[in-house]
Design a protein around this motif. Structure first.
Motif, short mmCIF file in Angstrom:
data_model
loop_
_atom_site.label_atom_id
_atom_site.label_comp_id
_atom_site.label_asym_id
_atom_site.label_seq_id
_atom_site.Cartn_x
_atom_site.Cartn_y
_atom_site.Cartn_z
N CYS A 34 -0.08 0.49 -9.51
CA CYS A 34 -0.92 -0.58 -8.95
C CYS A 34 -0.91 -0.55 -7.43
O CYS A 34 -1.94 -0.76 -6.78
N GLN A 35 0.25 -0.26 -6.84
CA GLN A 35 0.30 -0.17 -5.38
C GLN A 35 -0.53 1.02 -4.88
O GLN A 35 -1.31 0.89 -3.94
N GLU A 36 -0.39 2.18 -5.53
CA GLU A 36 -1.15 3.36 -5.11
C GLU A 36 -2.64 3.18 -5.39
O GLU A 36 -3.48 3.52 -4.55
N GLY A 37 -2.98 2.65 -6.55
CA GLY A 37 -4.39 2.40 -6.86
C GLY A 37 -5.02 1.45 -5.86
O GLY A 37 -6.14 1.66 -5.40
N GLY A 38 -4.30 0.40 -5.51
CA GLY A 38 -4.79 -0.54 -4.50
C GLY A 38 -4.98 0.11 -3.15
O GLY A 38 -5.99 -0.11 -2.47
N ARG A 39 -4.03 0.94 -2.75
CA ARG A 39 -4.15 1.66 -1.46
C ARG A 39 -5.39 2.54 -1.46
O ARG A 39 -6.13 2.58 -0.47
N ARG A 40 -5.61 3.24 -2.56
CA ARG A 40 -6.78 4.14 -2.62
C ARG A 40 -8.09 3.36 -2.54
O ARG A 40 -9.03 3.79 -1.86
N ILE A 41 -8.16 2.26 -3.25
CA ILE A 41 -9.40 1.45 -3.19
C ILE A 41 -9.59 0.92 -1.78
O ILE A 41 -10.69 1.00 -1.21
N GLU A 42 -8.55 0.37 -1.19
CA GLU A 42 -8.67 -0.21 0.15
C GLU A 42 -8.96 0.83 1.22
O GLU A 42 -9.46 0.49 2.30
N ALA A 43 -8.67 2.12 0.94
CA ALA A 43 -8.96 3.19 1.89
C ALA A 43 -10.43 3.62 1.86
O ALA A 43 -10.88 4.36 2.75
N LEU A 44 -11.20 3.15 0.89
CA LEU A 44 -12.62 3.48 0.84
C LEU A 44 -13.33 2.81 2.01
O LEU A 44 -12.90 1.74 2.48
#
Length: 167
Positions: A34-44
């Motif tokens: 969840c932390q990595e998935g959130g980081r990836r989305i927020e990096a868009l």
């Protein structure tokens, strides 16, 4: 008494979803995915937040039969941490807004709590805090668990039984 309908949308408003009734749970997850998935989305580009300031991802989780996309479904795009991952994070590609997470073959959808209109229900639990990486104090607004508590598993089982019996 009618069940509440909770509305949420992407940042630009082209994708809108609704969830009916009370969520199975309102929780913040600190698992590595969840932390990595959130980081990836927020990096868009221009993506709005999906995580809290301390890196946790707040969700409202609903049964599949109580959730639907009411507009813009064609703009949704799945993202997976690995090609064979059973978890897909769904993003509105029109504005790079994280909308929800779907674990297959689960019977629930975890919607990003920060997308809701109005006041969402309070946080009931914080899970997987053993994976939390933050210098901020752990919020004390709800019980915190090192893993996934039996209380959560029990609610998921109860929700599945209710679906099976049409309630």
């Amino acid at each position: 008494m009618a069940s509440p309908v909770r509305l949420f949308s992407c940042a630009c408003g082209r994708v809108r979803c609704e969830a009916v009734g009370e969520p199975i749970v309102s929780a913040v997850c600190y698992c590595s995915d969840c932390q990595e998935g959130g980081r990836r989305i927020e990096a868009l580009p221009d993506a709005p937040r999906v995580r809290d300031a301390d890196g946790g991802t707040p969700y409202l989780t609903f049964r599949d039969d109580r959730f639907r996309c009411v507009a813009g479904e064609e703009r949704l795009e799945d993202q997976r941490l690995k090609p064979d991952s059973p978890t897909r994070r769904v993003v509105a590609r029109c504005c790079n807004t994280g909308m929800f997470l779907k674990f297959d073959p689960g019977f629930w959808v975890s919607t990003y709590r920060l997308r809701y209109e109005g006041e969402p229900p309070p946080i009931e639990m914080r899970t997987k805090i053993e994976r939390r990486h933050s210098d901020l104090p752990l919020p004390q607004d709800a019980p915190s668990y090192r893993g996934f508590p039996l209380r959560l598993i029990g609610r998921l089982i109860a929700a599945r039984l209710a679906m099976a019996f049409g309630r």
